[in-house]
Design an enzyme around this catalytic site. Structure first.
Site, PDB file in Angstrom:
ATOM      1  N   SER A 104      91.951  67.927 -51.410  1.00 27.94           N
ATOM      2  CA  SER A 104      93.145  68.702 -51.104  1.00 27.94           C
ATOM      3  C   SER A 104      94.205  68.594 -52.192  1.00 27.94           C
ATOM      4  O   SER A 104      95.059  69.449 -52.296  1.00 27.94           O
ATOM      5  CB  SER A 104      93.744  68.231 -49.777  1.00 27.94           C
ATOM      6  N   CYS A 105      94.184  67.548 -52.996  1.00 28.39           N
ATOM      7  CA  CYS A 105      95.210  67.427 -54.027  1.00 28.39           C
ATOM      8  C   CYS A 105      94.600  67.058 -55.376  1.00 28.39           C
ATOM      9  O   CYS A 105      95.277  66.580 -56.262  1.00 28.39           O
ATOM     10  CB  CYS A 105      96.248  66.385 -53.624  1.00 28.39           C
ATOM     11  N   GLY A 106      93.305  67.288 -55.557  1.00 32.07           N
ATOM     12  CA  GLY A 106      92.665  66.928 -56.812  1.00 32.07           C
ATOM     13  C   GLY A 106      92.103  68.130 -57.538  1.00 32.07           C
ATOM     14  O   GLY A 106      92.311  69.268 -57.160  1.00 32.07           O
TER      15      GLY A 106
END
Length: 258
Positions: free
Chosen positions: A101-103
């Site tokens: 989700s944040c990579g």
């Protein structure tokens, strides 16, 4: 019921609320685009804002027929996507195998990070007093945070610090997407005031703010080096380390002439 252990050796039972978190699948045109861990509230705002900040939609009118369904494993938000985003949707669904989700995952995303953001419109400077006013009022607009102490918030504030809209979520990106979707659904602009985020200032927060049309972003922590660089390149005014008595002007964005 949880048990609190104190430093003096005493204990007490306390009843604590936990922030809701569940898998939320986002489907566009019948294609599963992403599964996000999110707080299952304001999910139509979430899907609309996600489509806009991910570049799947260039206009809120490109996203229609939003529908939310609860299923045994979580939640599904379905929508129809029109416009130029259809080709991007198909390509990304085909290429996306495993992405956090944040990579970042794969050469496609490495190239995407270097892609220029749209330039931020020229704008007036926001006085620090407006930021302090918004910070002082924010908690009154955070029922989930007051109940759990574990949610992020994103707020749109007028130039004097008056809070216009707030969305909360367990995920910092999700809270901002929900805010963007809520504003888009009502035709409100993020350009005249500023966006206040309780999140860590990662590059994704900067990029979502720019794509949402924001001109000034305020965060409670310092930006990463990439976030600062992306804000500077786009002309986004960035304030960070926002506290009740101080705030740091990190990037002075595109000033309005005259």
């Amino acid at each position: 019921m949880a048990v609190e252990h104190r430093a003096d050796g005493t204990t007490r039972a306390i009843d604590r609320a936990f922030v809701p978190e569940a898998p939320v699948a986002l489907e566009f045109n019948g294609l599963s685009y992403a599964v996000m861990m999110a707080t299952p509230a304001d999910l139509t705002d979430f899907a609309l804002g996600f489509a806009l900040t991910e570049g799947l939609a260039g206009d809120p009118r490109d996203v229609t027929d939003l529908a939310v369904a609860e299923v045994p494993a979580g939640w599904i938000v379905r929508a129809q996507l029109a416009g130029l985003g259809i080709a991007q949707l198909t390509d990304r669904v085909r290429a996306r195998v495993a992405e956090s989700s944040c990579g970042l995952c794969g050469i496609e995303n490495l190239e995407a990070v270097a892609r220029p953001l749209p330039p931020v419109a020229a704008h007036n400077a926001i006085p620090p007093t407006a930021i302090f006013a918004a910070l002082a009022a924010l908690r009154d607009h955070q029922p989930l945070t007051r109940a759990t102490g574990a949610a992020h918030a994103a707020a749109l504030c007028e130039a004097d610090g008056t809070i216009i809209a707030v969305r909360e979520d367990v995920g910092r990106h999700n809270a901002l997407d929900k805010l963007v979707g809520a504003l888009a659904a009502t035709g409100q602009s993020a350009a005249s005031g500023f966006v206040l985020s309780t999140a860590r200032c990662s590059y994704e927060i900067v990029e979502k703010a720019v794509r949402a049309g924001a001109t000034t972003l305020v965060t409670i922590s310092l930006p990463t080096s990439l976030a600062e660089a992306r804000a500077r390149a786009a002309g986004l005014t960035l304030w960070s380390l926002a506290r009740p008595d101080s705030v740091l002007e990190v990037v002075k964005g595109s000033a309005r002439a005259g």
